[in-house]
Every structure is written in structure tokens, then in C-alpha cells.
Design an enzyme around this catalytic site. Sequence first.
Site, PDB file in Angstrom:
ATOM      1  N   GLU A 109       0.969  -1.360   0.279  1.00 57.15           N
ATOM      2  CA  GLU A 109       0.696   0.326  -0.083  1.00 57.15           C
ATOM      3  C   GLU A 109       0.961   1.050   0.083  1.00 57.15           C
ATOM      4  O   GLU A 109       1.943   1.244   0.566  1.00 57.15           O
ATOM      5  CB  GLU A 109      -0.838   0.063   1.823  1.00 57.15           C
ATOM      6  CG  GLU A 109      -1.654  -1.144   1.129  1.00 57.15           C
ATOM      7  CD  GLU A 109      -2.999  -1.371   2.081  1.00 57.15           C
ATOM      8  OE1 GLU A 109      -4.393  -1.424   2.241  1.00 57.15           O
ATOM      9  OE2 GLU A 109      -2.427  -0.844   3.487  1.00 57.15           O
TER      10      GLU A 109
ATOM     11  N   CYS B  54       3.322   8.530   1.335  1.00 57.98           N
ATOM     12  CA  CYS B  54       4.112   7.822   1.999  1.00 57.98           C
ATOM     13  C   CYS B  54       4.590   6.473   0.902  1.00 57.98           C
ATOM     14  O   CYS B  54       3.166   5.570   0.829  1.00 57.98           O
ATOM     15  CB  CYS B  54       3.147   7.236   3.291  1.00 57.98           C
ATOM     16  SG  CYS B  54       3.331   6.199   4.480  1.00 57.98           S
TER      17      CYS B  54
ATOM     18  N   CYS C 219       5.917  -7.057   6.674  1.00 59.61           N
ATOM     19  CA  CYS C 219       7.428  -6.586   7.560  1.00 59.61           C
ATOM     20  C   CYS C 219       7.673  -7.989   8.045  1.00 59.61           C
ATOM     21  O   CYS C 219       7.081  -8.518   9.082  1.00 59.61           O
ATOM     22  CB  CYS C 219       6.957  -5.184   8.467  1.00 59.61           C
ATOM     23  SG  CYS C 219       8.431  -4.219   9.607  1.00 59.61           S
TER      24      CYS C 219
ATOM     25  N   CYS D 137       6.682  -5.076  16.061  1.00 62.98           N
ATOM     26  CA  CYS D 137       5.790  -3.691  16.600  1.00 62.98           C
ATOM     27  C   CYS D 137       4.533  -4.066  16.918  1.00 62.98           C
ATOM     28  O   CYS D 137       3.682  -4.200  16.203  1.00 62.98           O
ATOM     29  CB  CYS D 137       6.251  -2.766  16.380  1.00 62.98           C
ATOM     30  SG  CYS D 137       8.071  -2.201  15.674  1.00 62.98           S
TER      31      CYS D 137
ATOM     32  N   CYS E  53       1.734  -2.160  15.445  1.00 59.76           N
ATOM     33  CA  CYS E  53       1.443  -2.261  14.083  1.00 59.76           C
ATOM     34  C   CYS E  53       0.737  -2.563  13.513  1.00 59.76           C
ATOM     35  O   CYS E  53       1.077  -4.629  13.954  1.00 59.76           O
ATOM     36  CB  CYS E  53       2.894  -1.707  13.832  1.00 59.76           C
ATOM     37  SG  CYS E  53       3.076  -1.649  11.695  1.00 59.76           S
TER      38      CYS E  53
ATOM     39  N   SER F 274      12.152   6.617   7.183  1.00 59.37           N
ATOM     40  CA  SER F 274      11.294   6.380   9.002  1.00 59.37           C
ATOM     41  C   SER F 274      12.271   4.923   9.398  1.00 59.37           C
ATOM     42  O   SER F 274      12.432   4.283   8.409  1.00 59.37           O
ATOM     43  CB  SER F 274      10.494   6.163   9.241  1.00 59.37           C
ATOM     44  OG  SER F 274       9.987   5.986   9.989  1.00 59.37           O
TER      45      SER F 274
ATOM     46  N   SER G  58      11.193   5.795  15.105  1.00 60.73           N
ATOM     47  CA  SER G  58       9.942   5.458  16.097  1.00 60.73           C
ATOM     48  C   SER G  58      10.730   5.878  16.816  1.00 60.73           C
ATOM     49  O   SER G  58      11.312   3.920  17.472  1.00 60.73           O
ATOM     50  CB  SER G  58       9.414   4.650  14.797  1.00 60.73           C
ATOM     51  OG  SER G  58       9.247   4.585  13.539  1.00 60.73           O
ATOM     52  N   LEU G  59      11.029   6.040  17.717  1.00 62.23           N
ATOM     53  CA  LEU G  59      11.536   5.927  19.190  1.00 62.23           C
ATOM     54  C   LEU G  59      10.476   4.944  20.095  1.00 62.23           C
ATOM     55  O   LEU G  59      10.034   4.023  20.515  1.00 62.23           O
ATOM     56  CB  LEU G  59      11.946   7.468  19.551  1.00 62.23           C
ATOM     57  CG  LEU G  59      12.811   6.820  20.869  1.00 62.23           C
ATOM     58  CD1 LEU G  59      13.886   6.612  20.808  1.00 62.23           C
ATOM     59  CD2 LEU G  59      13.303   9.173  21.453  1.00 62.23           C
ATOM     60  N   HIS G  60       9.412   6.343  20.493  1.00 64.44           N
ATOM     61  CA  HIS G  60       7.790   5.339  21.544  1.00 64.44           C
ATOM     62  C   HIS G  60       8.363   5.459  22.703  1.00 64.44           C
ATOM     63  O   HIS G  60       7.869   5.642  23.658  1.00 64.44           O
ATOM     64  CB  HIS G  60       7.301   4.405  19.967  1.00 64.44           C
ATOM     65  CG  HIS G  60       6.570   4.796  19.036  1.00 64.44           C
ATOM     66  ND1 HIS G  60       6.179   5.663  18.976  1.00 64.44           N
ATOM     67  CD2 HIS G  60       6.800   3.897  17.940  1.00 64.44           C
ATOM     68  CE1 HIS G  60       5.872   5.381  17.375  1.00 64.44           C
ATOM     69  NE2 HIS G  60       6.086   4.151  17.093  1.00 64.44           N
TER      70      HIS G  60
ATOM     71  N   CYS H 200      -0.562   5.749   9.599  1.00 58.94           N
ATOM     72  CA  CYS H 200       0.312   5.276  10.094  1.00 58.94           C
ATOM     73  C   CYS H 200       0.164   4.254  11.204  1.00 58.94           C
ATOM     74  O   CYS H 200      -0.579   3.904  11.745  1.00 58.94           O
ATOM     75  CB  CYS H 200       0.853   5.665  11.634  1.00 58.94           C
ATOM     76  SG  CYS H 200       1.261   7.554  11.020  1.00 58.94           S
TER      77      CYS H 200
HETATM   78  N1  SAH Z   1       9.857   0.442   9.701  1.00 59.46           N
HETATM   79  C1  SAH Z   1       9.856   1.729   9.657  1.00 59.46           C
HETATM   80  C2  SAH Z   1       8.727   2.368   8.579  1.00 59.46           C
HETATM   81  C3  SAH Z   1       7.369   2.110   8.819  1.00 59.46           C
HETATM   82  S1  SAH Z   1       6.064   2.557   9.836  1.00 59.46           S
HETATM   83  C4  SAH Z   1       9.688   2.725  11.285  1.00 59.46           C
HETATM   84  O1  SAH Z   1       9.512   1.753  11.718  1.00 59.46           O
HETATM   85  O2  SAH Z   1       9.802   3.699  11.649  1.00 59.46           O
HETATM   86  C5  SAH Z   1       5.847   4.330  10.404  1.00 59.46           C
HETATM   87  C6  SAH Z   1       5.558   5.187  11.473  1.00 59.46           C
HETATM   88  O3  SAH Z   1       3.810   4.640  12.008  1.00 59.46           O
HETATM   89  C7  SAH Z   1       6.327   4.535  12.799  1.00 59.46           C
HETATM   90  O4  SAH Z   1       7.026   5.793  13.330  1.00 59.46           O
HETATM   91  C8  SAH Z   1       5.480   3.749  13.328  1.00 59.46           C
HETATM   92  O5  SAH Z   1       6.151   3.363  14.745  1.00 59.46           O
HETATM   93  C9  SAH Z   1       4.187   4.339  13.552  1.00 59.46           C
HETATM   94  N2  SAH Z   1       3.099   3.369  13.692  1.00 59.46           N
HETATM   95  C10 SAH Z   1       3.276   1.744  13.361  1.00 59.46           C
HETATM   96  N3  SAH Z   1       1.935   1.800  14.248  1.00 59.46           N
HETATM   97  C11 SAH Z   1       0.821   2.722  14.168  1.00 59.46           C
HETATM   98  C12 SAH Z   1      -0.262   2.599  14.846  1.00 59.46           C
HETATM   99  N4  SAH Z   1      -1.087   2.093  14.700  1.00 59.46           N
HETATM  100  N5  SAH Z   1      -0.248   3.956  15.247  1.00 59.46           N
HETATM  101  C13 SAH Z   1       0.446   5.270  14.905  1.00 59.46           C
HETATM  102  N6  SAH Z   1       1.497   4.698  14.704  1.00 59.46           N
HETATM  103  C14 SAH Z   1       2.055   3.810  13.931  1.00 59.46           C
END
Ligand code: SAH
Length: 355
Positions: free
Chosen positions: A96, A109, A116, A120, A123, A199, A222-224, A341
Site C-alpha cells: 500500500e 507515503c 514486515c 512492533c 502496528c 523512517s 520511531s522511538l516511542h 500510520c
Molecule cells: N519501519 C519503519 C517505517 C514504517 S512505520 C519505522 O518503524 O519507522 C511508520 C510509523 O508509524 C512508525 O513511526 C511507526 O512506529 C508508526 N506506527 C505504527 N503503527 C502505528 C499505529 N497503529 N498508530 C500510529 N503510529 C503507528
Amino acid sequence: MNQESSRRDIRKLSLRELEEFFVSIGDKKFRAKQVYDWLWNKTLKNFSDMSNISKATRELLEKHFIINHVHVDQIQRSSDGTIKNAVKLFDGNIVESVLIPTPKRITACVSSQVGCSLDCNFCATARLKRMRNLNPDEIFDQVATIMEEASLYHDRPLTNIVFMGMGEPLLNYANVLAAIEKITSPEGLGMSPKRITVSTVGVCKMIKKLADDDVKFNLAVSLHSAINETRSRLMPINDTNPVEDLAEALRYWYAKTRRKVTYEYVIWKGINDDEHHAHALAKFCKIIPSKVNLIQYNPIDDGEFQQADPEKVDMYLRIMEGQGIIAKVRKSRGQDIDAACGQLANKNDLELIPE
Ligand code: SAH
């Protein structure tokens, strides 16, 4: 072998190889440049449309090569103008890509892998198995498609590209860089690398490689959470790439590139919505020049993860501001079509809007 499988994908050839082909058939070397321009600048999908190439040569190209262009299987349009494409690849796999319009920008995007491998927990893409890496032309085609859609549906040009679709771009390193080369080179789409952001989940070794390769695009991580225990719970990659190693890789990145990094950060209820986590983030942000995008959480199903209350987001903003760190809240886009996202998961049961 039938003719189909004996024909080569022309976009796998470099300009040099294409020149060699034309010389080998007794044609002029510059013909390669013309064809290359049709393929990578004008993004043509058929040899028959190459109007400055003779019919005989076009037929010869047809005999030797194919153009494995992606095919948009389904387009969904959100009430906020966001467009999600289900992009079918030559082998039937689907990824997508999303067009995100804002008053000042149109952002593409794009995906870098089918599925993947990273798991995570929050996600939706992680629920899909990783099938394979995308080829450079498959990444390029997602951008070319969104360029067309930007002018068709929004009458504006594409301004930015983010590698925040499906997959982990740094685990498909060579192909992502090859695609960006085509997107940015004058022979290709001629976009500025300053408008591209890759990213990553935080693959330390590959962040250092980006620095060594002197890339000119932007880096987002993507730190979180800046606390190992929490981050490992959210993102298993943190077990092998802990926060200290990430800090070291980012110092290396900054020492070489002198460019700041963006941290993506979701605040979840009961997970990282306390002052302790906010202070840890502020501290982490001081390692190298950086800014923070506080992303709104897009629920994916089971309710284990919930967006934090607005007061908690305000608390984060206050702490960041107090420490002189730039932090912005990013509103979610395209939620109604699962285009936001982390929502990209090939759910094709939604209303189909014809192209
Ligand atoms: N693998 C890469 C790029 C894809 S994810 C990465 O991890 O950066 C793009 C962004 O969306 C990342 O910051 C990820 O953590 C975030 N993301 C994933 N699932 C999400 C969700 N359900 N809600 C909000 N952000 C999310």
C-alpha cells in the site's frame, strides 16, 4: 522457456548496460539515453508510447524486454483528501501507498517491503508476514503513481516523500537507496533529497551505514520510548538495538552528516504517558539536534493500546518546551480508510472507488 520469461525487465539495466545493448544491435549509443528518459523521467509504462523511437526499434525492445510496472489494484479516497492505493506487483503481491494532502504539501507515503518482519506490537503491518523486499522500480513506481494522482485529484505537484509505509526501509537498504537515486537524479524525477524522509525502527548498524554513505535525505526514528524496558515491550528490535546503541548510532550519524533527526513518538495510555517517560524522551532528544513528532495512535483492533488522554499529551509538550525541544502533535490522516500510520495491512474489504 516461453518468450515472456526470456524477456528481461528493462529497468534492471543501468544506462551503461542499455547503451551496450543498443551498440550490440548496431544502433546508436544515444538511443539508450532516450529510452532511459522515457522510463525514469517520463515514467512510461509501454514501449509503444516512446514517440521519438522508431517503430522498428520499439518492436525490437518489445521482443527483448518488458516493463514490470506496478498496477494500482484499488484506490480508496478519504473524506480528508487522503488517497490509499493497493499496489499490485508483478508477482501478485500487494503493498500500500498513501497520498497525504495538507494545505502546503502533498506527501507520498511509500512501502519498502511486502509485509514486515519487525513485530512492533502496536502496528497492523506487523501482523502480515514479511514476504519479500521491494525492487527499486517497485518503490519508484509508487512515487510516480502518486505524482500522477497529485495532479489528477489535487491539481498540485508532489512535494514530499516519506518511507513510512509497509516494511523497514533499512532492512531493504540497497533497493531503497537505488530507488531514491532514481527519484532524485536529474535523469529521473529530479526531486530534492531534502524532501525525502526515511523512517526506521532504529537499526543501529544501518543508521551508521547511511552516515558512511553520506546520504542527503532526512532520517526519522520511531522511538516511542527512551526507556529500554518500555521500548522492548513495544518493539522487540530494542532487545538487540537498545536505546544506548541507538544513541551511539545517532551520534555517529550527526557527526558525519550534521543533520538533525526526527523522532516519531506515540503516547499510549498507561504505557508511556507519565512524567518519567517524558523526561527520558527530553534527555534523549539532547543527544543530537532533533525534533519530535507526537503521532496520534491509530487503533488497529484489540484495544491493548489506546491513545493517551489529551492532558498527558499536553504534559509531554510542556516538558519538551521547558527543555527547549521542538515537539509537535501530528494529526492522523486517512483513518476512515485505514491509511494512517501503522494501519496498512491490505484490508481490501472496503468500498471500491474506481480509478
Ligand atoms: N519501519 C519503519 C517505517 C514504517 S512505520 C519505522 O518503524 O519507522 C511508520 C510509523 O508509524 C512508525 O513511526 C511507526 O512506529 C508508526 N506506527 C505504527 N503503527 C502505528 C499505529 N497503529 N498508530 C500510529 N503510529 C503507528
